[in-house]
Design a protein around this motif. Structure first.
Motif, PDB file in Angstrom:
ATOM      1  N   GLY A 196     -57.704  15.561  -7.333  1.00 37.54           N
ATOM      2  CA  GLY A 196     -58.224  15.630  -5.972  1.00 37.54           C
ATOM      3  C   GLY A 196     -58.644  17.040  -5.644  1.00 37.54           C
ATOM      4  O   GLY A 196     -58.591  17.951  -6.481  1.00 37.54           O
ATOM      5  N   VAL A 197     -59.049  17.235  -4.407  1.00 30.47           N
ATOM      6  CA  VAL A 197     -59.607  18.522  -4.010  1.00 30.47           C
ATOM      7  C   VAL A 197     -58.582  19.651  -4.095  1.00 30.47           C
ATOM      8  O   VAL A 197     -58.947  20.819  -4.333  1.00 30.47           O
ATOM      9  N   ASP A 198     -57.290  19.360  -3.952  1.00 30.09           N
ATOM     10  CA  ASP A 198     -56.277  20.415  -4.039  1.00 30.09           C
ATOM     11  C   ASP A 198     -56.270  21.059  -5.418  1.00 30.09           C
ATOM     12  O   ASP A 198     -56.085  22.275  -5.548  1.00 30.09           O
ATOM     13  N   ASP A 199     -56.445  20.238  -6.468  1.00 34.02           N
ATOM     14  CA  ASP A 199     -56.542  20.796  -7.820  1.00 34.02           C
ATOM     15  C   ASP A 199     -57.774  21.679  -7.948  1.00 34.02           C
ATOM     16  O   ASP A 199     -57.734  22.740  -8.577  1.00 34.02           O
ATOM     17  N   LEU A 200     -58.882  21.254  -7.350  1.00 32.27           N
ATOM     18  CA  LEU A 200     -60.124  22.016  -7.446  1.00 32.27           C
ATOM     19  C   LEU A 200     -60.047  23.319  -6.658  1.00 32.27           C
ATOM     20  O   LEU A 200     -60.647  24.323  -7.049  1.00 32.27           O
ATOM     21  N   LYS A 201     -59.282  23.323  -5.574  1.00 35.62           N
ATOM     22  CA  LYS A 201     -59.143  24.552  -4.782  1.00 35.62           C
ATOM     23  C   LYS A 201     -58.421  25.644  -5.568  1.00 35.62           C
ATOM     24  O   LYS A 201     -58.623  26.830  -5.321  1.00 35.62           O
ATOM     25  N   VAL A 202     -57.566  25.244  -6.517  1.00 35.24           N
ATOM     26  CA  VAL A 202     -56.918  26.237  -7.373  1.00 35.24           C
ATOM     27  C   VAL A 202     -57.967  26.918  -8.257  1.00 35.24           C
ATOM     28  O   VAL A 202     -57.930  28.137  -8.470  1.00 35.24           O
ATOM     29  N   LEU A 203     -58.909  26.117  -8.777  1.00 34.04           N
ATOM     30  CA  LEU A 203     -59.974  26.663  -9.609  1.00 34.04           C
ATOM     31  C   LEU A 203     -61.036  27.378  -8.789  1.00 34.04           C
ATOM     32  O   LEU A 203     -61.659  28.334  -9.260  1.00 34.04           O
TER      33      LEU A 203
END
Length: 212
Positions: free
Chosen positions: A59-66
Motif C-alpha cells: 500500500g501507499v505506506d510502503d511507497l512513502k518509505v521509498l
C-alpha cells in the motif's frame, strides 16, 4: 592509475555492479569497479532502461518509505493499489514463459522491497512513474503493468546516484577499464587482467564479481 590490488573487483558499471560494490563496501573491504565505457557513457543497460523498478508493496505506506517526497495531493489523487508477492511471481512466470530460475526468482521477489529500501538508504531517490505507467480513471491515477516506481532522473539519474553513493562509501570507480581475463591457479581466482586507457595491467583480488 589502477590500484595493484583490491579485496573486491566488480566488472561493470550499471545498477547490479554498483549495488554489488556498495554491498561489499559495507563489510569494510577495498572495492574497485571497472567500467569499460568513459564516464559520460557509463552504466551499461541501466543508463537506457528509464529507471523503472518492480517491487512488492502492500500500500501507499510502503511507497512513502521509498518516496518520502510524495505530497498529500499526489496521495489523494492516486490509487497506488498494491503489488503482492503473488502478483510478482505471476508476472515473472508470464513474461519468461515459466523459464525463470525458481530460486533466483524467489530472491528477486521476496527481497525486492527491502533491497529498494536499502538503495534509498544509500541516497537513491525514487518517484511515481506517472509519465509512462499511469492513466486516470474516475479522476484518480492508476498504474498498470505492475510498475509504480522509477528512479529519479530515469536511467542516467540512477547511474549517477549509485556512482555518487559508491564514491561516498570509499569505492574506487575506474573508467575506460576493460576486463580482459581472469587470473587463476589451482586454488581459484586471484585477480584479473585489465586494459585501462591503452595499457594492460594485472590487478590482484580476493573476490571478482562479474556484473557486466
Amino acid at each position: 592509475m589502477l590500484p595493484k590490488s583490491s579485496d573486491v573487483v566488480v566488472i561493470g558499471g550499471g545498477n547490479a555492479a554498483l549495488c554489488a560494490a556498495l554491498a561489499a563496501a559495507e563489510n569494510g573491504v577495498s572495492v574497485l569497479v571497472l567500467e569499460r565505457a568513459p564516464e559520460a557513457e557509463s552504466g551499461g543497460n541501466s543508463r537506457f532502461t528509464a529507471g523503472a523498478f518492480r517491487c512488492v508493496y502492500d500500500g501507499v505506506d510502503d511507497l512513502k518509505v521509498l518516496m518520502p517526497d510524495l505530497t498529500e495531493d499526489e496521495i489523494r489523487n492516486t490509487d497506488f493499489g498494491t503489488y503482492t508477492e503473488a502478483q510478482f511471481f505471476d508476472d515473472m512466470g508470464r513474461v519468461t514463459e515459466y523459464r525463470t530460475d525458481p530460486e533466483l526468482c524467489e530472491v528477486l521477489v521476496t527481497r525486492s522491497k527491502s533491497t529498494m529500501q536499502w538503495m534509498r538508504g544509500k541516497g537513491i531517490r525514487f518517484a511515481p512513474i506517472y509519465g509512462r505507467q499511469a492513466f486516470k480513471i474516475d479522476g484518480k491515477f492508476k498504474f498498470w503493468g505492475g510498475l509504480t516506481v522509477e528512479s529519479w532522473g530515469g536511467g542516467p539519474g540512477l547511474v549517477d546516484g549509485l556512482t555518487a553513493a559508491a564514491r561516498k562509501n570509499g569505492v574506487t570507480v575506474a573508467y575506460e577499464a576493460r576486463a580482459l581475463s581472469l587470473i587463476a591457479d589451482d586454488d581459484g581466482i586471484k585477480g584479473l587482467r585489465v586494459r585501462h586507457k591503452g595499457k594492460t595491467v594485472d590487478v590482484a583480488a580476493r573476490c571478482v564479481v562479474l556484473a557486466a
